[in-house]
Write an enzyme that holds these catalytic residues in place. Structure first.
Site, short mmCIF file in Angstrom:
data_model
loop_
_atom_site.label_atom_id
_atom_site.label_comp_id
_atom_site.label_asym_id
_atom_site.label_seq_id
_atom_site.Cartn_x
_atom_site.Cartn_y
_atom_site.Cartn_z
N GLU A 120 0.86 -1.19 0.00
CA GLU A 120 0.00 0.00 0.00
C GLU A 120 0.89 1.24 0.00
OE1 GLU A 120 -4.25 -0.77 1.86
OE2 GLU A 120 -2.73 -1.33 3.30
N HIS A 237 -9.24 9.93 2.75
CA HIS A 237 -8.78 8.88 1.83
C HIS A 237 -8.98 9.39 0.41
CE1 HIS A 237 -8.24 4.98 -0.06
NE2 HIS A 237 -7.96 4.43 1.10
N HIS A 339 -11.77 9.81 6.45
CA HIS A 339 -11.58 8.36 6.58
C HIS A 339 -11.09 7.94 7.97
CE1 HIS A 339 -10.57 4.32 5.25
NE2 HIS A 339 -9.31 4.48 5.61
N ARG A 374 -1.28 9.04 8.61
CA ARG A 374 -1.17 7.61 8.93
C ARG A 374 -0.78 6.80 7.69
NH1 ARG A 374 -5.07 3.15 8.75
NH2 ARG A 374 -6.38 4.65 7.69
P1 FAD Z 1 -14.32 1.13 15.66
O1 FAD Z 1 -14.07 -0.08 14.86
O2 FAD Z 1 -14.85 2.31 14.96
O3 FAD Z 1 -15.34 0.74 16.83
C1 FAD Z 1 -15.89 1.73 17.67
C2 FAD Z 1 -16.97 1.08 18.51
O4 FAD Z 1 -17.38 1.95 19.54
C3 FAD Z 1 -18.24 0.73 17.75
O5 FAD Z 1 -18.67 -0.53 18.17
C4 FAD Z 1 -19.24 1.80 18.20
O6 FAD Z 1 -20.57 1.37 18.12
C5 FAD Z 1 -18.79 1.99 19.63
N1 FAD Z 1 -19.15 3.28 20.25
C6 FAD Z 1 -18.80 4.51 19.85
N2 FAD Z 1 -19.28 5.44 20.72
C7 FAD Z 1 -19.93 4.77 21.69
C8 FAD Z 1 -20.63 5.15 22.85
N3 FAD Z 1 -20.79 6.44 23.20
N4 FAD Z 1 -21.18 4.19 23.64
C9 FAD Z 1 -21.08 2.87 23.29
N5 FAD Z 1 -20.42 2.45 22.19
C10 FAD Z 1 -19.85 3.39 21.40
N6 FAD Z 1 -7.41 0.46 8.87
C11 FAD Z 1 -6.44 -0.43 8.59
O7 FAD Z 1 -5.49 -0.57 9.36
N7 FAD Z 1 -6.52 -1.17 7.47
C12 FAD Z 1 -7.53 -1.08 6.58
O8 FAD Z 1 -7.57 -1.79 5.59
C13 FAD Z 1 -8.55 -0.14 6.84
N8 FAD Z 1 -9.58 0.03 5.98
C14 FAD Z 1 -10.63 0.83 6.34
C15 FAD Z 1 -11.74 0.92 5.51
C16 FAD Z 1 -12.83 1.67 5.89
C17 FAD Z 1 -14.03 1.74 4.99
C18 FAD Z 1 -12.80 2.38 7.12
C19 FAD Z 1 -13.98 3.20 7.55
C20 FAD Z 1 -11.69 2.33 7.92
C21 FAD Z 1 -10.59 1.56 7.55
N9 FAD Z 1 -9.46 1.48 8.35
C22 FAD Z 1 -8.46 0.60 8.04
C23 FAD Z 1 -9.41 2.15 9.64
C24 FAD Z 1 -9.78 1.13 10.72
O9 FAD Z 1 -10.82 0.31 10.26
C25 FAD Z 1 -10.21 1.79 12.01
O10 FAD Z 1 -9.32 2.78 12.36
C26 FAD Z 1 -10.27 0.79 13.13
O11 FAD Z 1 -11.03 -0.31 12.74
C27 FAD Z 1 -10.82 1.43 14.38
O12 FAD Z 1 -11.12 0.42 15.30
P2 FAD Z 1 -11.66 0.80 16.75
O13 FAD Z 1 -11.93 -0.49 17.42
O14 FAD Z 1 -10.76 1.77 17.38
O15 FAD Z 1 -13.03 1.59 16.47
C1 SIN Z 2 -7.61 0.95 2.30
O1 SIN Z 2 -7.84 -0.25 2.14
O2 SIN Z 2 -7.31 1.74 1.40
C2 SIN Z 2 -7.70 1.49 3.67
C3 SIN Z 2 -6.46 1.17 4.37
C4 SIN Z 2 -6.34 2.02 5.58
O3 SIN Z 2 -7.07 2.98 5.74
O4 SIN Z 2 -5.45 1.70 6.38
#
Ligand code: FAD
Ligand code: SIN
Length: 543
Positions: A120, A237, A339, A374
């Site tokens: 990537e 993104h 993103h 990032r």
């Molecule tokens: P999240 O997965 O966002 O989870 C947050 C949780 O908190 C959810 O369950 C939500 O319901 C809960 N929540 C929030 N507020 C409250 C509240 N007040 N009370 C109770 N619950 C609450 N990163 C990579 O490294 N590789 C990738 O390929 C990649 N691709 C991506 C593609 C997309 C489309 C997106 C959107 C992001 C991508 N990212 C990627 C970024 C990555 O997915 C996220 O940064 C990461 O998954 C965040 O994980 P997290 O557990 O911190 O938060």
């Molecule tokens: C992507 O698959 O382009 C998202 C990867 C990332 O946000 O880390």
């Protein structure tokens, strides 16, 4: 008002929260049990939609090394990544990947059973592990959810939103939650609260983030007294599918460019050579600004072998097909979208915040890994390493819920338990807020645009005068969005330079004196006096 006591409460069921719950249950002496709370259904999160993959600096990948990963991360981070954090996360990568396998996560492998790594942007070698082709997040999240459901030591509250952290004497002692189905409040006493609440994408009109990404954890932590860091750094993104469909825009993974796809203009001409020698694989902020500048932009994936394209990107192929686009021959219309949030709740490597008993992990936290930009796929890695690390840290103590409840906390609880307070629904202007953030606090900002945003935000705030109790989940989210938007604007005003994803048209240059200088907002200060606490982290060890 209902009451409960737990040794540990984890808020959020993305990959950070799920993995933290499993590791904490496995390793920590939890005298009063473990509770996982999520405002959605278990596993519904940004994590579920992660496509490209997760960085794996694996010992068996002889082409890679932690030194190379550290160097790539720091280079992309635009002078704000903390060396110690990057090193810690990189060095723990091999161990967490192998631990995830034990929980049933299956990364894609070749015919010899070896991991397949993709490339990537701004990675110097192929090191990104993926699962289900382009469904890495879903594969990890589903495996972890299965484990949680089987584990009788982990209690789960779904459809339950955390609305206020209970703090006295700079110590977090619990949380108030609201169940949107029963419409009941509950006070949960705990001496260890872990915020894993994810990012802020929904603050923007165009985003790849699903509806739950409303910055709740940031607002809760700020109001509880935690320090927020680098809030101006929102990552856009470059290649979201430029077709509106519902709450967010579908992502066309960077891994498609990693496999060879080219960005072209409306005439089919490539243009990235004008912007960076690495062209399509330049750092994400550079590609985003290029696409923003060129306007009508397409991704041409027809140059990739058709069989490989279908095998590596089954979801992207299917989603595009639903819009009548055959990615093996048609151009894919793409445009930038909010993103990822690189700022967040300032933590150390154990997830500790400035408030005792309050921890933060995942996208909600600011550990210093990502700096100003990032590197792709470092986020999932950070989620799991920090979840692993917080559990390791907690293991040294037996965790019990607090017994004595003091007056300060009682008065906070009273605001929610007073049933004589009758609330009338107030209009929630989420779309107006999202529009103003996109227009004035987006890919390009200036003092003028930021002050306009501040003024408009004040108007929206005046129209929504809720100080504590709200009527429903939507109102709580809107309250948090208004709060978080204000913090992003204030931070963006403080950083009078362009660096990484923070691009000021009135200060287009990077100020070399600001290298390793973080912006931080602390709630004890008056909002207007949010002067630049550009904390000098020019400490050789951290730099
Ligand atoms: P999240 O997965 O966002 O989870 C947050 C949780 O908190 C959810 O369950 C939500 O319901 C809960 N929540 C929030 N507020 C409250 C509240 N007040 N009370 C109770 N619950 C609450 N990163 C990579 O490294 N590789 C990738 O390929 C990649 N691709 C991506 C593609 C997309 C489309 C997106 C959107 C992001 C991508 N990212 C990627 C970024 C990555 O997915 C996220 O940064 C990461 O998954 C965040 O994980 P997290 O557990 O911190 O938060
Ligand atoms: C992507 O698959 O382009 C998202 C990867 C990332 O946000 O880390």
């Amino acid at each position: 008002m209902k009451y409960a006591r737990y040794s540990t409460v984890i808020i959020g069921s993305g990959i950070a929260g799920l993995y933290a719950a499993l590791k904490t249950e496995q390793q920590v002496n939890l005298a009063d049990g473990l509770l996982l709370i999520t405002k959605s259904k278990l596993g519904e999160s940004n994590s579920r939609y992660a496509q490209g993959g997760m960085v794996g600096v694996m010992k068996e990948n002889k082409k890679d090394s932690t030194q190379a990963h550290i160097s790539d991360t720091i280079k992309a981070g635009a002078g704000l990544s903390e060396f110690n954090t990057v090193k810690f996360i990189s060095e723990n990568s091999d161990a967490v990947v192998k631990d995830l396998l034990k929980f049933g996560v299956e990364f894609d492998r070749d015919e010899n059973g070896q991991f397949t790594y993709t490339l990537e942007a701004a990675h110097s070698v192929n090191r990104v592990l993926h699962a289900g082709g382009d469904a890495t997040g879903r594969a990890i999240e589903q495996a972890l959810c299965e484990q949680i459901k089987k584990n009788s030591n982990i209690d789960v509250y779904e459809k339950t939103i955390a609305v206020e952290l209970l703090v006295s004497n700079d110590t977090c002692k619990g949380v108030i939650v609201f169940n949107e189905v029963t419409e009941e409040y509950e006070t949960i006493y705990s001496s260890c609260i872990i915020l894993a609440t994810g990012g802020v994408g929904q603050l923007y009109k165009y985003t790849t983030n699903p509806s739950g990404a409303t910055g709740d954890g940031l607002a809760l932590a700020y109001n509880a007294g935690a320090v927020l860091q680098d809030m101006e750094f929102v990552q856009f993104h470059p290649t979201a599918l430029a077709i509106d469909s519902g709450e967010c825009r579908f992502l066309i993974s960077e891994a498609v460019r990693g496999e060879g796809a080219k960005l072209v203009d409306a005439d089919g001409k490539e243009f990235m050579h004008k912007y960076h020698p690495l062209k399509e694989l330049a750092p994400r902020d550079v590609v985003t600004r290029a696409n923003f500048n060129e306007r009508n932009v397409y991704l041409n994936a027809a140059c990739i072998n058709k069989t490989l394209l279908a095998k590596r990107f089954p979801n992207i192929s299917e989603k595009c097909a639903q819009h009548g686009i055959d990615i093996s021959k048609d151009f894919i219309p793409v445009a930038p979208a909010a993103h990822y949030f690189m700022g967040g709740i300032k933590t150390n490597l154990h997830g500790e915040t400035a408030v005792k008993g309050l921890f933060a992990i995942g996208e909600a936290a600011s550990t210093g890994l990502h700096g100003g930009n990032r590197l792709a796929s470092n986020s999932l890695l950070e989620c799991v390493v920090c979840a692993y690390s917080v559990a390791q840290y907690l293991k040294s103590d037996e965790l019990k819920a607090p017994k004595q409840i003091d007056e300060e906390i009682k008065s906070a609880i009273d605001k929610y338990s007073d049933e004589s307070v009758f609330l009338v629904e107030i209009e929630v202007n989420k779309d107006e807020l999202r529009e103003l953030m996109w227009e004035h606090v987006g890919i390009l900002r200036s003092e003028k645009s930021l002050l306009t945003a501040k003024e408009e935000l004040e108007r929206l705030r005046r129209g929504f005068p809720r100080s504590a109790k709200c009527l429903n989940r939507g109102e709580y989210e809107y309250k948090n969005m208004l709060e978080t938007a204000g913090l992003i604007i204030d931070s963006a005003l403080l950083r009078k330079e362009s660096r990484g994803a923070h691009c000021r048209t009135d200060y287009p240059q990077t100020n070399e004196e600001c290298i390793h200088s973080h912006t931080s907002l602390a709630p004890t200060w008056e909002r207007e006096q949010f002067c630049a606490s550009i904390a000098s982290a020019r400490n050789a060890g951290e730099g």
